[in-house]
Design a protein around this motif. Structure first.
Motif, mmCIF file in Angstrom:
data_model
loop_
_atom_site.group_PDB
_atom_site.id
_atom_site.type_symbol
_atom_site.label_atom_id
_atom_site.label_comp_id
_atom_site.label_asym_id
_atom_site.label_seq_id
_atom_site.Cartn_x
_atom_site.Cartn_y
_atom_site.Cartn_z
ATOM 1 N N ASP A 299 55.125 -131.405 58.713
ATOM 2 C CA ASP A 299 54.732 -131.422 57.307
ATOM 3 C C ASP A 299 55.141 -130.083 56.703
ATOM 4 O O ASP A 299 54.520 -129.055 56.985
ATOM 5 C CB ASP A 299 53.223 -131.641 57.188
ATOM 6 N N GLU A 300 56.180 -130.083 55.890
ATOM 7 C CA GLU A 300 56.695 -128.844 55.285
ATOM 8 C C GLU A 300 55.622 -128.102 54.472
ATOM 9 O O GLU A 300 55.656 -126.887 54.373
ATOM 10 C CB GLU A 300 57.885 -129.160 54.362
ATOM 11 N N LYS A 301 54.682 -128.844 53.895
ATOM 12 C CA LYS A 301 53.657 -128.228 53.052
ATOM 13 C C LYS A 301 52.585 -127.513 53.863
ATOM 14 O O LYS A 301 51.875 -126.665 53.326
ATOM 15 C CB LYS A 301 53.010 -129.283 52.159
ATOM 16 N N PHE A 302 52.457 -127.871 55.135
ATOM 17 C CA PHE A 302 51.442 -127.230 55.965
ATOM 18 C C PHE A 302 51.956 -127.100 57.399
ATOM 19 O O PHE A 302 51.572 -127.855 58.288
ATOM 20 C CB PHE A 302 50.124 -128.013 55.924
ATOM 21 N N ARG B 140 50.599 -122.183 59.948
ATOM 22 C CA ARG B 140 49.420 -122.173 59.076
ATOM 23 C C ARG B 140 48.253 -122.918 59.716
ATOM 24 O O ARG B 140 47.095 -122.528 59.563
ATOM 25 C CB ARG B 140 49.747 -122.784 57.718
ATOM 26 N N HIS C 215 52.296 -130.422 65.492
ATOM 27 C CA HIS C 215 51.293 -130.558 64.436
ATOM 28 C C HIS C 215 49.925 -130.700 65.105
ATOM 29 O O HIS C 215 49.814 -131.353 66.137
ATOM 30 C CB HIS C 215 51.599 -131.797 63.575
#
Length: 125
Positions: free
Chosen positions: A11-14, A18, A112
């Motif tokens: 997931d590029e956004k998270f 992070r 992930h």
């Protein structure tokens, strides 16, 4: 987290880095690997060497590697950990990091982190 072979975010956004900053327990690390068919044997050899280190890390609970059916050399690795803290420590361990360059260049890893979710009548958290 600096590693010898970078990870590609699922997931590029998270991205994974992070996720490692969130205090959570227990967690499941799902890592999807794509591999060039010619590199499949090299991938499995490198995976085994890295697993020798990871499975001895504090906080490791269990692991299972799955291969996609048919001609797609795509793998899914499912690793249960006590917490994000233990994942972070294991992935920063110099003994583990030293194993990463052995993966063939065609290998793309997409790690992930997940937690169980309760769905009444179907599953518990």
């Amino acid at each position: 987290m600096a590693t010898a072979k970078p990870f590609t975010p699922l997931d590029e956004k998270f991205p994974f880095d992070r996720q490692l900053g969130i205090a959570a327990a227990p967690v499941v690390l799902v890592n999807i690997f794509t591999v060039d068919p010619a590199d499949e044997e090299g991938f499995l050899s490198a995976f085994e060497a890295a697993a020798e280190v990871i499975t001895k890390a504090p906080g490791f609970i269990s692991m299972q590697l799955h291969r996609a059916l048919g001609e797609s050399p795509t793998y899914l690795n499912y690793v249960m950990w006590e917490s994000t803290e233990t994942v972070r420590a294991a992935f920063a361990d110099p003994a583990f990091v030293a194993k990463l360059p052995a993966y063939p260049a065609s290998v793309v890893a997409r790690p992930h982190l997940f937690q169980k979710v309760a769905v009444p009548g179907f599953c518990t958290a």
